[in-house]
Structure formats: C-alpha cells, structure tokens
Write an enzyme that holds these catalytic residues in place. Structure first.
Site, PDB file in Angstrom:
ATOM      1  N   LYS A 195       0.877  -1.193   0.000  1.00 47.14           N
ATOM      2  CA  LYS A 195       0.000   0.000   0.000  1.00 47.14           C
ATOM      3  C   LYS A 195       0.901   1.226   0.000  1.00 47.14           C
ATOM      4  CE  LYS A 195      -1.974   2.991   2.155  1.00 47.14           C
ATOM      5  NZ  LYS A 195      -1.828   4.430   1.809  1.00 47.14           N
ATOM      6  N   GLU A 270       9.162   0.942  11.051  1.00 40.06           N
ATOM      7  CA  GLU A 270      10.249   1.912  10.912  1.00 40.06           C
ATOM      8  C   GLU A 270       9.582   3.275  11.041  1.00 40.06           C
ATOM      9  OE1 GLU A 270      12.235   4.635   9.712  1.00 40.06           O
ATOM     10  OE2 GLU A 270      12.374   3.793   7.691  1.00 40.06           O
ATOM     11  N   CYS A 304      13.225  10.341   7.861  1.00 41.03           N
ATOM     12  CA  CYS A 304      12.982   9.905   9.231  1.00 41.03           C
ATOM     13  C   CYS A 304      14.248  10.038  10.058  1.00 41.03           C
ATOM     14  CB  CYS A 304      12.494   8.467   9.233  1.00 41.03           C
ATOM     15  SG  CYS A 304      13.455   7.408   8.168  1.00 41.03           S
ATOM     16  N   GLU A 401       9.064  15.443  15.812  1.00 38.03           N
ATOM     17  CA  GLU A 401       9.578  15.314  14.452  1.00 38.03           C
ATOM     18  C   GLU A 401       8.877  16.344  13.556  1.00 38.03           C
ATOM     19  OE1 GLU A 401       8.587  11.660  12.209  1.00 38.03           O
ATOM     20  OE2 GLU A 401      10.699  11.648  11.639  1.00 38.03           O
TER      21      GLU A 401
END
Ligand code: NDP
Length: 497
Positions: A195, A270, A304, A401
C-alpha cells in the site's frame, strides 16, 4: 535556468488512469472511486489513481494467500527466485529515467537526486537481496535431552517465509521504501500486498509492471493504492495476513500494532526520529559544517533520520551555526525538474502546514530564527531551509519530528553532557558524530541510543547496512542480512534416530 524534458513515456504514464494490481491483473477499485495525486511544485493535478478500500484489500490478500499456498512461487528453487529478484533490479536500472521523473513529479524531489540516489539505491537493494535467496540456511543442532537418556536425535532448523505480508509505505522515498520492503520479502519467498502513500503512488505502480515483467508469478506482489484509513487499516487488521511491515509516523505505527492484535500477526515498524548530530570542537571545520547542513536539508528534511537536532561543542558553536546558515541561504529551492534545483517543495499542502505550524510554535516559544523560517511564495509547497537557536529542551520544535528543512542548534560542554542531551528523546533512529579523535568517536557511538550512528558522515545508506530504530523509532531492521529475520520464521525439526 534549464529544465529537464519530460520523457514521453512518463507523460503517457501519468495521463493514463491508474488501477490496482491484484492477482497479476490491473483492476478498478471495487467502489469505482479514484483520487488525484498532485504535483507538489504546482499543486496541480498530476494523475488519477484508483482509491482502494477494504474489499480491494480483501481481494488482494486472497490473491496473495492463493499465490503463497498453491502457486508456483513456493516451488521455485532458491536460485530461480534469486534470479527473478535480481531481474527486478536490472529492470529498475533500465527504466531509471522514467522512475526518476515520476519520483520527482510525484514527490517534488530534485530529478538530479532521484536519478543519482533513489533509483540506483532501489535497484541495488534488489540486487543485494537476490543473493540471499540461495543463502537462507538453518543449522544442525546437538541435543542432550536429559529426560531421554541413551536416545539419539537428529535436529536441525529451517528458515521459511512468513507467508502473506502487508507492506505500508510513506511518501518521502516512495520507490526506495517499496524496494526496502519488497526486496527481502521476495528473496525469502513471501507474497505481498503493498500500500503506497496516497501522495506518491506512481513509482510503485510502474514498479508493479516491472515486477511482472521480471517473472514474479501472479498474486505474489499486489499493489493497492488508496488512503490510510480505507486501505492501510484493513490491510493491517486482515486475519489472513501473517505479517505487516510499516514505515511512517510513530502515531500510525501504534495504530498498526493495535490493528495487528486480532490474529497476532508479526509486526515490523520503521517510525519517526529526532536525530542528534554532534559536532565536537576538533572536527574537520568544512566537513562538519557541510555534513550538518546535509544531515538536515537532504530530501528537504523529509527524512525519518534527518539530523534535526544539531549539537555543537561550545567553542565552535557560533562558527558552525553561521556556516550551516550560510549553506541554508545558498540552497536553490525550486521545481524538481529545474537542473539547478537543490531542494524541491514539501510533498503536500498538509506537510507545508505542518512544518510552518512548527515554525510558528518555535517563534512563539521564544526560539531565535537565524535564517529561513517561512513559506516561499504562494504557489506549490516550498519552505525556506531554516536554522533555529536559543531553544529550550521542552519546546515542541526540539522534541517533535518536524519532517521539514528545519534544524535546531544547541551548544554543549563535554562528552558526558552531550551523551545525555543527545539521548534525551523518545526516538532513537539515527545519530551523527563529527570529531578527529578516534576514541571519542567510538566512545560516543557506543553511548548513543540509536539504530544507526554515522561518524564523520551522514545519510549514508547501503543495502548491506541494517536500518531501524531504538525506542519509539521502531521494531526490527530493514536492509542488511538482519532484514531476512523480519521476513522468515525459524522451524526446529527434531527426529528420533
Ligand atoms: P503516516 O504515518 O500517516 O503515513 C504513512 C503510511 O501509512 C501511508 O501509506 C498512509 O496512508 C498509511 N496510513 C495512514 N493511516 C493509517 C492507518 N490508520 N492504518 C494503516 N495505514 C495508515 O504519515 P503522514 O504521511 O501522515 O506524515 C505525517 C508525519 O509522519 C510526517 O510529518 C512525519 O513526521 C512522519 N513520517 C515519517 C516517515 C518515516 O519515514 N518514518 C515517513 C512519512 C511520514 P496515506 O498517507 O496513503 O493515507
């Protein structure tokens, strides 16, 4: 300014309506619904994509289940399987320009970067993983069994594929994230439902064509485009899925874990990061400044592992911050197709609002913006490369983040101070250390609670280097031979002689 010419194959690919790839066939979403993926440099429509939903996920899972349980995939020799996976890497290189252009159009990243990094790295991942197909060894074991004196056993382990795997990927490196997930899953003999992110589905759809061309049997790889709640959530929850692998936000990672509870499927994650990049006073002046800038500004900070918390030893703080700010000011921000563009737009309007929201919060919390700090223009989703100082540890811009080209810089005094400061985060994905003192470098690497530590470099990725997170940055590792563990079960076999 020269601009790259749109490849005619890319032009016709984007103009065609895009369907789901299920059981080796291209099909419309069961609902018939579609959505538009925009070009982030202009905000204008780029392509029409099928909006997969729960029914499509169910169809894809059943196709993968049948391919795993009954199809030719499981009967191929490891060598044949490895050659098919290798061929995917070859086809990616043959279609490098198309894939790079799609990636630049859909994600916004500079075409030069997609050509040099995203596409070759994706090909290399398949080539690397292809070699493992023939090396999935178990071991023979020497048993003692104290309650069966005098009886002899022959015992060994087998390493086997987990089965049907759901893979949910983000938009920051669309093709590369597909490769990181598909490479080890296929090399180890699993069947997959992929996906892609709603913002960047195009390269995964071209990849599906190449995967079929490489000789992967029908149903082994299925691609269901659509939204997280409509396609991602039912995939993570589906009872016939044996494992789900996810890359994205920590928030959604936690939802994946909850969704997986139903049949206790295996989960690998992750997730996010707020990675520290530590410059000691003895570091090479030019390399450390350039490295600190690259650590945050590469891929517009949409990494990331972005080095978004810069720590500089006090005696060099002003000089390093000034150096990074100078680089930030010099970065050419623009359309990814312009040959001189070094930084493209953020991926979406939502991401633009998120990043500028963080910038506003930093300002209102009293931080000092050294350079940048705002949106560029009102067309497309461009943000200035930004350097911020005079922060406090509790500020949102320090703790959360941001996923944009925004670095917060802070001075430190000693190795003991910096180890504690650097580890003061709920994340633990990456870290950088810049010093010419070899023992300091390795002492620091040992103390950092992060899945990857780079010494005198940053953003170095390789198919052989395992990647993943400590703490809330994830579960498990991608790439390297560690990735094989995420896609295999170990079976112990014990025979009485
Ligand atoms: P998400 O975590 O929402 O998206 C990642 C993937 O998960 C996408 O394919 C998304 O679908 C899918 N998804 C979303 N909700 C669900 C759900 N309930 N169940 C299953 N799958 C789901 O990231 P965003 O795109 O919203 O970005 C938000 C923030 O996440 C960023 O600002 C950044 O901080 C972080 N992020 C981290 C990444 C990393 O590499 N670790 C990558 C991307 C983002 P879709 O988007 O198609 O609807």
């Amino acid at each position: 300014m020269s601009t790259a010419t749109l490849d005619t194959r890319v032009e016709s690919f984007t103009q065609a309506p895009h369907q789901l790839f299920i059981g080796g066939r291209w099909v419309d979403a069961a609902s018939g619904e579609t959505f538009i993926t925009p070009n982030p440099a202009t905000g204008e429509a780029l392509a029409s994509i099928a909006a997969g939903g729960p029914e499509d996920i169910d169809r894809a899972v059943r196709a993968a289940r049948a391919a795993f349980d009954e199809g030719p995939w499981g009967r191929m020799t490891p060598s044949e399987r490895g050659r098919v996976v290798w061929k995917i890497g070859d086809l990616i290189l043959e279609h490098l320009e198309e894939l790079a252009q799609l990636e630049s159009l859909d994600n916004g990243k500079p075409l030069t970067v997609a050509r040099a990094a995203d596409v070759p790295l994706a090909a290399d991942l398949f080539h690397y993983m292809a070699g493992w197909a023939t090396k999935l060894d178990g071991s023979s074991l020497s048993l003692s069994v104290p309650y069966a004196p005098g009886v002899q056993f022959h015992a060994y382990t087998l390493r086997e594929p987990i089965g049907v795997v759901g893979q949910i990927i983000p938009w920051n490196f669309p093709l590369l994230m597909a490769a990181w997930k598909l490479g080890p899953a296929l090399a180890t003999g699993n069947c997959v439902i992929l996906k892609p992110a709603e913002q960047t589905p195009l390269s995964a759809l071209l990849l599906a064509q190449l995967i079929a061309e490489a000789g992967v049997p029908d149903g082994v790889v299925n691609v269901v485009t659509g939204f997280g709640e409509d396609a991602g959530a039912p995939l993570a929850a589906h009872d016939m899925v044996d494992k789900v692998a996810f890359t994205g936000s920590t928030e959604v990672g936690k939802l994946i874990v909850q969704a997986a509870i139903g049949n206790l499927k295996k989960v690998s994650l992750e997730l996010g990061g707020k990675s520290p990049n530590v410059v000691f006073a003895d570091a090479d002046p030019d390399a450390s400044v350039a490295g600190a800038a690259n650590a945050i500004f590469f891929n517009h900070g949409q990494c990331c592992v972005a080095g978004s918390r810069l720590f500089v030893e006090e005696s060099r703080f002003d000089e390093v911050v000034e150096g990074v700010a100078e680089i930030a000011k010099s970065i050419k921000v623009g359309d990814g197709f312009a040959e001189d563009t070094q930084m493209g737009p953020l991926v979406s309007d939502e991401q633009l609002r998120r990043v500028t929201g963080f910038l506003d919060s930093g300002r209102s919390d009293g931080a000092e913006v050294v350079t940048g700090g705002g949106q560029i223009g009102d067309h497309g989703y461009f943000v200035e490369p930004t350097v911020i100082t005079r922060t406090r540890p509790e500020m949102r811009i320090v703790r959360e983040e941001i996923f944009g080209p925004v670095v917060v810089a802070e001075p430190f005094q000693s190795l003991d101070d910096i180890a504690a400061l650097a580890n003061d985060s709920s994340y633990g994905l990456g870290a950088g250390v810049w010093t010419r003192d070899i023992s300091k470098a390795h002492a620091m690497a040992k103390r950092l609670r992060a899945g990857t530590v780079w010494i005198n470099c940053y953003n170095i990725f390789d198919a052989a280097l395992p990647f993943g997170g400590y703490k809330q940055s994830g579960w498990g590792r991608e790439m390297g031979h560690e990735a094989l563990e995420a896609y295999t079960e170990v079976k112990a076999v014990c025979a009485q002689l």
